[in-house]
Scaffold this motif. Sequence first.
Motif, PDB file in Angstrom:
ATOM      1  N   CYS A  95      -4.129   5.905  -0.407  1.00 44.55           N
ATOM      2  CA  CYS A  95      -3.098   5.143  -1.106  1.00 44.55           C
ATOM      3  C   CYS A  95      -2.038   4.740  -0.088  1.00 44.55           C
ATOM      4  O   CYS A  95      -1.444   5.598   0.570  1.00 44.55           O
ATOM      5  N   VAL A  96      -1.811   3.442   0.041  1.00 44.71           N
ATOM      6  CA  VAL A  96      -0.789   2.918   0.945  1.00 44.71           C
ATOM      7  C   VAL A  96       0.314   2.325   0.073  1.00 44.71           C
ATOM      8  O   VAL A  96       0.070   1.423  -0.728  1.00 44.71           O
ATOM      9  N   THR A  97       1.531   2.843   0.220  1.00 42.12           N
ATOM     10  CA  THR A  97       2.674   2.368  -0.557  1.00 42.12           C
ATOM     11  C   THR A  97       3.485   1.394   0.285  1.00 42.12           C
ATOM     12  O   THR A  97       3.846   1.697   1.417  1.00 42.12           O
ATOM     13  N   LEU A  98       3.759   0.233  -0.300  1.00 43.00           N
ATOM     14  CA  LEU A  98       4.510  -0.809   0.395  1.00 43.00           C
ATOM     15  C   LEU A  98       5.988  -0.761   0.006  1.00 43.00           C
ATOM     16  O   LEU A  98       6.366  -0.109  -0.967  1.00 43.00           O
ATOM     17  N   GLY A  99       6.804  -1.451   0.756  1.00 44.88           N
ATOM     18  CA  GLY A  99       8.241  -1.447   0.551  1.00 44.88           C
ATOM     19  C   GLY A  99       8.681  -1.942  -0.809  1.00 44.88           C
ATOM     20  O   GLY A  99       9.736  -1.549  -1.311  1.00 44.88           O
ATOM     21  N   ASP A 100       7.897  -2.797  -1.450  1.00 46.08           N
ATOM     22  CA  ASP A 100       8.254  -3.311  -2.774  1.00 46.08           C
ATOM     23  C   ASP A 100       7.817  -2.368  -3.900  1.00 46.08           C
ATOM     24  O   ASP A 100       7.985  -2.677  -5.072  1.00 46.08           O
ATOM     25  N   GLY A 101       7.261  -1.215  -3.538  1.00 49.25           N
ATOM     26  CA  GLY A 101       6.831  -0.230  -4.530  1.00 49.25           C
ATOM     27  C   GLY A 101       5.384  -0.363  -4.951  1.00 49.25           C
ATOM     28  O   GLY A 101       4.868   0.497  -5.661  1.00 49.25           O
ATOM     29  N   SER A 102       4.722  -1.426  -4.547  1.00 45.14           N
ATOM     30  CA  SER A 102       3.311  -1.588  -4.912  1.00 45.14           C
ATOM     31  C   SER A 102       2.441  -0.647  -4.094  1.00 45.14           C
ATOM     32  O   SER A 102       2.824  -0.193  -3.016  1.00 45.14           O
ATOM     33  N   GLU A 103       1.274  -0.349  -4.632  1.00 43.82           N
ATOM     34  CA  GLU A 103       0.336   0.548  -3.968  1.00 43.82           C
ATOM     35  C   GLU A 103      -1.001  -0.146  -3.799  1.00 43.82           C
ATOM     36  O   GLU A 103      -1.460  -0.847  -4.691  1.00 43.82           O
ATOM     37  N   GLN A 104      -1.607   0.074  -2.655  1.00 38.78           N
ATOM     38  CA  GLN A 104      -2.935  -0.441  -2.352  1.00 38.78           C
ATOM     39  C   GLN A 104      -3.862   0.763  -2.221  1.00 38.78           C
ATOM     40  O   GLN A 104      -3.529   1.732  -1.537  1.00 38.78           O
ATOM     41  N   PHE A 105      -5.025   0.695  -2.877  1.00 31.52           N
ATOM     42  CA  PHE A 105      -5.959   1.812  -2.871  1.00 31.52           C
ATOM     43  C   PHE A 105      -7.242   1.425  -2.145  1.00 31.52           C
ATOM     44  O   PHE A 105      -7.760   0.316  -2.326  1.00 31.52           O
ATOM     45  N   PHE A 106      -7.755   2.366  -1.347  1.00 32.49           N
ATOM     46  CA  PHE A 106      -8.970   2.149  -0.582  1.00 32.49           C
ATOM     47  C   PHE A 106      -9.841   3.392  -0.668  1.00 32.49           C
ATOM     48  O   PHE A 106      -9.340   4.509  -0.613  1.00 32.49           O
ATOM     49  N   GLU A 107     -11.146   3.185  -0.782  1.00 32.01           N
ATOM     50  CA  GLU A 107     -12.095   4.284  -0.673  1.00 32.01           C
ATOM     51  C   GLU A 107     -12.611   4.292   0.759  1.00 32.01           C
ATOM     52  O   GLU A 107     -13.151   3.294   1.232  1.00 32.01           O
ATOM     53  N   VAL A 108     -12.392   5.393   1.449  1.00 29.32           N
ATOM     54  CA  VAL A 108     -12.900   5.588   2.806  1.00 29.32           C
ATOM     55  C   VAL A 108     -13.549   6.965   2.864  1.00 29.32           C
ATOM     56  O   VAL A 108     -13.291   7.823   2.020  1.00 29.32           O
ATOM     57  N   SER A 109     -14.368   7.187   3.875  1.00 30.88           N
ATOM     58  CA  SER A 109     -15.104   8.451   3.931  1.00 30.88           C
ATOM     59  C   SER A 109     -14.201   9.656   4.189  1.00 30.88           C
ATOM     60  O   SER A 109     -14.469  10.738   3.697  1.00 30.88           O
ATOM     61  N   ARG A 110     -13.125   9.488   4.944  1.00 28.43           N
ATOM     62  CA  ARG A 110     -12.203  10.592   5.239  1.00 28.43           C
ATOM     63  C   ARG A 110     -10.771  10.140   4.971  1.00 28.43           C
ATOM     64  O   ARG A 110     -10.029   9.834   5.902  1.00 28.43           O
ATOM     65  N   PRO A 111     -10.352  10.095   3.713  1.00 29.44           N
ATOM     66  CA  PRO A 111      -9.039   9.534   3.393  1.00 29.44           C
ATOM     67  C   PRO A 111      -7.864  10.300   3.999  1.00 29.44           C
ATOM     68  O   PRO A 111      -6.855   9.691   4.349  1.00 29.44           O
ATOM     69  N   VAL A 112      -7.990  11.609   4.153  1.00 29.58           N
ATOM     70  CA  VAL A 112      -6.890  12.392   4.727  1.00 29.58           C
ATOM     71  C   VAL A 112      -6.676  12.000   6.190  1.00 29.58           C
ATOM     72  O   VAL A 112      -5.535  11.804   6.636  1.00 29.58           O
ATOM     73  N   GLU A 113      -7.760  11.853   6.941  1.00 29.04           N
ATOM     74  CA  GLU A 113      -7.654  11.469   8.353  1.00 29.04           C
ATOM     75  C   GLU A 113      -7.130  10.043   8.511  1.00 29.04           C
ATOM     76  O   GLU A 113      -6.330   9.767   9.404  1.00 29.04           O
TER      77      GLU A 113
END
Length: 107
Positions: A76-94
């Motif tokens: 989950c990447v949070t942008l300055g305007d408060g919106s969130e972008q979600f991505f499925e990746v194999s190692r999300p913590v890294e």
Amino acid sequence: MTDLSWPATRLLSIGKRSGAVRGHLELTQTHLRFRPAGLASKLDGTPFAVQFRHIVGAGTVEDVVGVFKRTRQRLCVTLGDGSEQFFEVSRPVEVAEAVRSRLGGRA
């Protein structure tokens, strides 16, 4: 030129509809980019790019998905305007840690 790249799926939500676009998540010196790949790049894939100065934070969220109600971690990447972008990746913590390291202590 990218420094780091991961196969990823960008999760989209538009109103009551949702979708997923396969591609590659890239981390450059100045941007976080998502490039659709394969058929998605021709049909429904819209590239996404954001400069690090517009990213407030990066982390993981747990989501329950599928018929069998499995729990899955997503980036989950949070942008300055408060919106969130979600991505499925194999190692999300890294991947989240790599993004936070580029933010220089702001997240």
